[in-house]
Design an enzyme around this catalytic site. Structure first.
Site, mmCIF file in Angstrom:
data_model
loop_
_atom_site.group_PDB
_atom_site.id
_atom_site.type_symbol
_atom_site.label_atom_id
_atom_site.label_comp_id
_atom_site.label_asym_id
_atom_site.label_seq_id
_atom_site.Cartn_x
_atom_site.Cartn_y
_atom_site.Cartn_z
ATOM 1 C CE1 TYR A 134 30.043 -7.644 -16.385
ATOM 2 C CE2 TYR A 134 27.866 -8.945 -16.741
ATOM 3 C CZ TYR A 134 29.273 -8.901 -16.223
ATOM 4 O OH TYR A 134 29.839 -10.300 -15.865
ATOM 5 C CE LYS A 205 29.901 -10.026 -13.147
ATOM 6 N NZ LYS A 205 28.497 -10.676 -12.868
ATOM 7 C CD GLU A 276 32.270 -12.234 -12.105
ATOM 8 O OE1 GLU A 276 31.543 -12.551 -13.360
ATOM 9 O OE2 GLU A 276 32.021 -11.997 -11.010
ATOM 10 C CG ASP A 277 34.059 -14.280 -15.942
ATOM 11 O OD1 ASP A 277 32.986 -15.095 -15.365
ATOM 12 O OD2 ASP A 277 33.885 -13.201 -16.635
ATOM 13 C CG ASP A 299 29.202 -12.820 -9.977
ATOM 14 O OD1 ASP A 299 28.162 -12.496 -9.246
ATOM 15 O OD2 ASP A 299 29.333 -12.490 -11.249
ATOM 16 C CG ASP A 300 31.500 -16.905 -12.917
ATOM 17 O OD1 ASP A 300 30.924 -16.232 -13.690
ATOM 18 O OD2 ASP A 300 32.652 -16.566 -12.417
ATOM 19 C CG ASN A 443 25.615 -13.258 -20.440
ATOM 20 O OD1 ASN A 443 24.568 -12.887 -20.677
ATOM 21 N ND2 ASN A 443 25.522 -13.510 -18.839
#
Length: 592
Positions: A134, A205, A276-277, A299-300, A443
């Site tokens: 990851y 993930k 996600e994203d 998630d974010d 990140n």
């Protein structure tokens, strides 16, 4: 128009667990203590089909009896080896590789041929390999996805599949899916639009779901929604694997996602779906649209919010205070995208749960984007950003211009712009605040707002440091300043474990408050004294178990659980029973 997130009622205080003194009660268990009974897999496959299926393949570990029953005698080496022997051979080979991306590729190949051995490798070396599978290495793997691609994994739903998504969903060969991670690749980490290359994020993930939360790897599914890309380099690259047209937007985009949600929930009605994203405003729009319809979360926005809130609450404890002291904090947040807004909203929820009004809670925040402060005169803000607007201060001012007026006690970095936490800012905050929270969360590492070394030096060691990507502890003036990884790998695996084990029908906002308070309670006084607020990542399964138990109990209290522990078991025993371990299954061949 969808309602802004702040208008949704969240009766947080009524469902939060009692988490005081949790640290004194927690005993971390070894992975061997949570082994499930030996798994059995029923299949109609035989011969090479067994060897080519990474969920069934045991490589050199098939017994003589299995070779005869499965029709593979002569297709594998004659002398059976144990999983442990296979692991040692693969680890020796992995250790010979120095380049991080090459390590990633080696592990990717291992996952594609023998999943049990792959997860054995990760679990035995989690702290070492988590940065490989990851962040930060997964970012480079996404950027180079079309250059290093060798074998498909997961599913792709593209614009060419519109009107046929139910048929596409039917192509997945496994009926039992517990967790789906889906992305459209529009804002991968801090790297922007990587299109179909974003597939590495759901794969990574889900590896964390398996290794951290004990989710069965046979029951996970990574998905990319390929709605095109606005990345000009990818649009012109002949090797690019995705759809080479501009991204769908507006009604076209939402119609695409609507069809996918309908198809995937019909095919896998019990699955927890993690978005996600996705870029803003789509990320928030989709969350608000589907949160009360299906078992999903972002998630974010949400699990990043949970682990950041846990960092803040643990900082209160490290100062010798209580969770209620969060009402006294002043937050300077750099970044107003989906993660920035989601993190701050989660903190606001906690402040409200501790007795403040929502207006009082918002007044504790100063939020900045690339144009400066979200303040008076900013007419370019989304509804979700407007609640953080400082109407008494002219918009567009820089953090440097307002630093002495704000006097923050906690710095939140969600900007994806490196070095924004500079010497002036860090040294000033440390001059008046005992153990300020310094949280550069962007990140990968190259996008972090500061490094651990910079933070320690500029604050003279007076800080609690937690970052999105890992940093080593820092030696400073004869003592070791501990660092922490404020990464949602601490939060979502346990959330998933609790949701799957209880078969929750929805993922309420309260889930993330429960998660944060549990994690913030796990640091012992001895840990907190050194600046360490979370257990080490090699205890991730223990952390996930504690989070999962409280999430499952919450689901039961809120009447959204549809599965409960068998008679004679409590939630702790049931979740431990459900946590998958890397052990070769007994394979039964039947004509299904």
């Amino acid at each position: 128009m969808l309602a802004p997130i702040q208008t949704i009622a969240r009766p947080v205080s009524s469902i939060l667990p009692a988490t005081t003194a949790l640290a004194a009660k927690r005993t971390f268990f070894a992975p061997s203590e949570v082994y499930n009974k030996k798994p059995v897999i029923v299949t109609k496959k035989t011969g090479l089909d067994i060897l080519n299926d990474p969920k069934l393949n045991k490589g050199s570990a098939f017994t003589a009896d299995e070779k005869d029953r499965l029709g593979i005698r002569g297709l594998v080496p004659p002398r059976p080896q144990s999983l442990e022997a296979q692991y040692k051979r693969c680890k020796t080979n992995l250790d010979k590789i120095s380049d991080p991306l090459e390590k990633f590729i080696y592990l990717n190949h291992l996952q594609n041929r023998n999943e049990t051995l792959y997860y054995k490798m990760i679990l035995e070396n989690f702290v070492e390999l988590a940065p490989i599978i990851y962040t930060p290495v997964v970012g480079e793997a996404c950027q180079k996805f079309h250059k290093i691609f060798t074998q498909t994994r997961g599913m792709y739903f593209s614009t060419a599949d519109r009107g046929q998504m139910a048929a596409v969903a039917a192509n997945w060969p496994y009926d039992d899916v517990d967790v789906i991670v889906v992305t459209d690749g529009s804002r991968i980490l801090g790297l922007g639009d990587l299109g179909a290359g974003g597939m590495q994020i759901p794969i990574g993930k889900l590896t964390l779901y398996v290794c951290g939360g004990g989710i069965n790897p046979r029951n996970v599914l990574p998905i990319v929604l390929d709605v095109g890309t606005n990345n000009k380099e990818l649009l012109n690259d002949p090797l690019y694997l995705g759809m080479q047209h501009p991204r769908l937007q507006g009604e076209e985009f939402h119609a695409f996602v609507d069809e996918w949600v309908s198809a995937i929930t019909d095919r896998f009605p019990k699955a927890v779906i993690q978005f996600e994203d996705f870029m803003m405003p789509n990320a928030l729009d989709l969350l608000l649209k589907y949160k009360d319809q299906i078992c999903m979360f972002n998630d974010d926005i949400q699990s990043t919010g949970a682990i950041t809130l846990a960092s803040v609450l643990a900082t209160m404890r490290a100062r010798g205070g209580t969770f209620a002291d969060i009402k006294k904090e002043t937050f300077l947040c750099l970044g107003a995208g989906s993660s920035g807004v989601g993190v701050c909203e989660t903190i606001v929820d906690c402040i409200v749960a501790e007795g403040a009004t929502r207006e009082e809670a918002y007044a504790q925040f100063y939020m900045f984007d690339h144009k400066g402060l979200l303040g008076k005169g900013r007419d370019d803000l989304l509804p979700s950003q407007q609640v953080f607007m400082r109407k008494e201060i002219e918009g567009g001012k820089t953090p440097a211009e307002l630093l002495k007026k704000i006097k923050p006690t906690c710095l939140l970095g969600l900007s994806t712009c490196p070095k924004l936490f500079n010497k002036e800012m860090l040294s000033y905050v440390a001059s008046y605040c005992e153990k300020p929270g310094i949280f550069p969360l962007s990140n990968p590492t190259s996008r972090s707002e500061c490094t651990a070394e910079e933070a320690v030096e500029f604050t003279d060691g007076n800080l609690i440091f937690a970052s999105g990507s890992p940093f080593d502890p820092v030696e400073w003036k004869g003592k070791t300043i501990q660092t922490n990884q404020c990464n949602n790998s601490y939060s979502f695996p346990g959330i998933g474990l609790g949701l799957v084990s209880s078969r929750a029908t929805r993922v309420p906002f309260e889930t993330f408050q429960v998660c944060a308070r549990v994690i913030a309670s796990l640091g012992t006084p001895e840990m907190l004294a050194t600046g360490k607020i979370f257990p080490d990542l090699d205890n991730l399964r223990a952390v996930s178990l504690e989070v999962g138990i409280e999430v499952a109990k919450m689901a039961e209290r809120m009447n959204i659980a549809t599965q409960f522990p068998p008679k004679g078991m409590d939630w702790r025993e049931w979740l431990k029973h459900n946590m998958w371990q890397p052990e070769y299954p007994h394979i039964v061949v039947k004509n299904l």
